[in-house]
Design a protein around this motif. Structure first.
Motif, PDB file in Angstrom:
ATOM      1  N   VAL A   1      46.592 -43.048  19.674  1.00 25.21           N
ATOM      2  CA  VAL A   1      45.928 -41.784  19.975  1.00 25.21           C
ATOM      3  C   VAL A   1      46.020 -41.572  21.483  1.00 25.21           C
ATOM      4  O   VAL A   1      45.552 -42.399  22.262  1.00 25.21           O
ATOM      5  CB  VAL A   1      44.454 -41.814  19.537  1.00 25.21           C
ATOM      6  CG1 VAL A   1      43.772 -40.509  19.846  1.00 25.21           C
ATOM      7  CG2 VAL A   1      44.349 -42.135  18.054  1.00 25.21           C
ATOM      8  N   ALA A   2      46.652 -40.483  21.895  1.00 22.35           N
ATOM      9  CA  ALA A   2      46.831 -40.197  23.315  1.00 22.35           C
ATOM     10  C   ALA A   2      46.029 -38.965  23.704  1.00 22.35           C
ATOM     11  O   ALA A   2      45.909 -38.017  22.937  1.00 22.35           O
ATOM     12  CB  ALA A   2      48.294 -39.969  23.637  1.00 22.35           C
ATOM     13  N   ILE A   3      45.479 -39.009  24.903  1.00 25.24           N
ATOM     14  CA  ILE A   3      44.775 -37.866  25.472  1.00 25.24           C
ATOM     15  C   ILE A   3      45.618 -37.402  26.654  1.00 25.24           C
ATOM     16  O   ILE A   3      45.836 -38.156  27.608  1.00 25.24           O
ATOM     17  CB  ILE A   3      43.368 -38.267  25.925  1.00 25.24           C
ATOM     18  CG1 ILE A   3      42.579 -38.807  24.752  1.00 25.24           C
ATOM     19  CG2 ILE A   3      42.663 -37.072  26.559  1.00 25.24           C
ATOM     20  CD1 ILE A   3      41.285 -39.467  25.123  1.00 25.24           C
ATOM     21  N   LEU A   4      46.119 -36.192  26.587  1.00 25.16           N
ATOM     22  CA  LEU A   4      46.999 -35.679  27.630  1.00 25.16           C
ATOM     23  C   LEU A   4      46.219 -34.906  28.668  1.00 25.16           C
ATOM     24  O   LEU A   4      45.258 -34.300  28.445  1.00 25.16           O
ATOM     25  CB  LEU A   4      48.087 -34.793  27.023  1.00 25.16           C
ATOM     26  CG  LEU A   4      48.920 -35.495  25.960  1.00 25.16           C
ATOM     27  CD1 LEU A   4      49.868 -34.486  25.325  1.00 25.16           C
ATOM     28  CD2 LEU A   4      49.704 -36.637  26.557  1.00 25.16           C
TER      29      LEU A   4
ATOM     30  N   GLU B   1      43.884 -48.649  26.829  1.00 20.84           N
ATOM     31  CA  GLU B   1      45.075 -48.802  27.659  1.00 20.84           C
ATOM     32  C   GLU B   1      45.012 -50.041  28.553  1.00 20.84           C
ATOM     33  O   GLU B   1      43.937 -50.545  28.865  1.00 20.84           O
ATOM     34  CB  GLU B   1      45.295 -47.552  28.492  1.00 20.84           C
ATOM     35  CG  GLU B   1      44.093 -47.142  29.312  1.00 20.84           C
ATOM     36  CD  GLU B   1      44.287 -45.787  29.945  1.00 20.84           C
ATOM     37  OE1 GLU B   1      44.930 -45.741  30.994  1.00 20.84           O
ATOM     38  OE2 GLU B   1      43.798 -44.812  29.381  1.00 20.84           O
TER      39      GLU B   1
ATOM     40  N   SER C   1      48.385 -39.450  31.140  1.00 22.41           N
ATOM     41  CA  SER C   1      47.753 -39.529  29.828  1.00 22.41           C
ATOM     42  C   SER C   1      47.036 -40.863  29.662  1.00 22.41           C
ATOM     43  O   SER C   1      47.278 -41.816  30.385  1.00 22.41           O
ATOM     44  CB  SER C   1      48.799 -39.353  28.727  1.00 22.41           C
ATOM     45  OG  SER C   1      49.735 -40.395  28.785  1.00 22.41           O
ATOM     46  N   SER C   2      46.125 -40.902  28.723  1.00 21.32           N
ATOM     47  CA  SER C   2      45.415 -42.136  28.392  1.00 21.32           C
ATOM     48  C   SER C   2      45.195 -42.134  26.890  1.00 21.32           C
ATOM     49  O   SER C   2      45.481 -41.163  26.208  1.00 21.32           O
ATOM     50  CB  SER C   2      44.087 -42.223  29.150  1.00 21.32           C
ATOM     51  OG  SER C   2      43.245 -41.152  28.773  1.00 21.32           O
ATOM     52  N   GLY C   3      44.675 -43.223  26.369  1.00 22.26           N
ATOM     53  CA  GLY C   3      44.446 -43.271  24.939  1.00 22.26           C
ATOM     54  C   GLY C   3      44.085 -44.654  24.456  1.00 22.26           C
ATOM     55  O   GLY C   3      43.690 -45.519  25.231  1.00 22.26           O
ATOM     56  N   CYS C   4      44.226 -44.838  23.146  1.00 19.92           N
ATOM     57  CA  CYS C   4      43.914 -46.132  22.547  1.00 19.92           C
ATOM     58  C   CYS C   4      44.811 -46.332  21.330  1.00 19.92           C
ATOM     59  O   CYS C   4      45.494 -45.421  20.874  1.00 19.92           O
ATOM     60  CB  CYS C   4      42.447 -46.213  22.155  1.00 19.92           C
ATOM     61  SG  CYS C   4      41.959 -45.119  20.820  1.00 19.92           S
TER      62      CYS C   4
END
Length: 50
Positions: free
Chosen positions: A47-50, A24, A2-5
Motif C-alpha cells: 500500500v503506497a501513499i503518494l 518503510e 511516497s511512503s507506505g506499508c
C-alpha cells in the motif's frame, strides 16, 4: 516522495488473516521462508501513499 506499508496475509480455513505489517525501511522476509527455510504461505500486499 511516497511512503507506505506492506501487509502479509494468509488464508486459514477459508478466512483471510493478517499475519504481519511492515512499514518503510524494514526488511520484508516471509516468516516461514526465513525462519524455517521452506516456501512461505503468505501473500504480500503493498500500500503506497503518494
Amino acid at each position: 516522495m511516497s511512503s507506505g506499508c506492506v501487509r502479509f496475509f494468509a488464508n486459514y480455513d477459508g478466512k483471510e488473516v493478517t499475519t504481519w505489517l511492515e512499514v518503510e525501511n524494514q526488511v520484508l522476509p516471509s516468516c516461514d521462508g526465513f525462519s524455517f527455510k521452506k516456501p512461505g504461505v503468505e501473500t504480500l500486499e503493498a500500500v503506497a501513499i503518494l
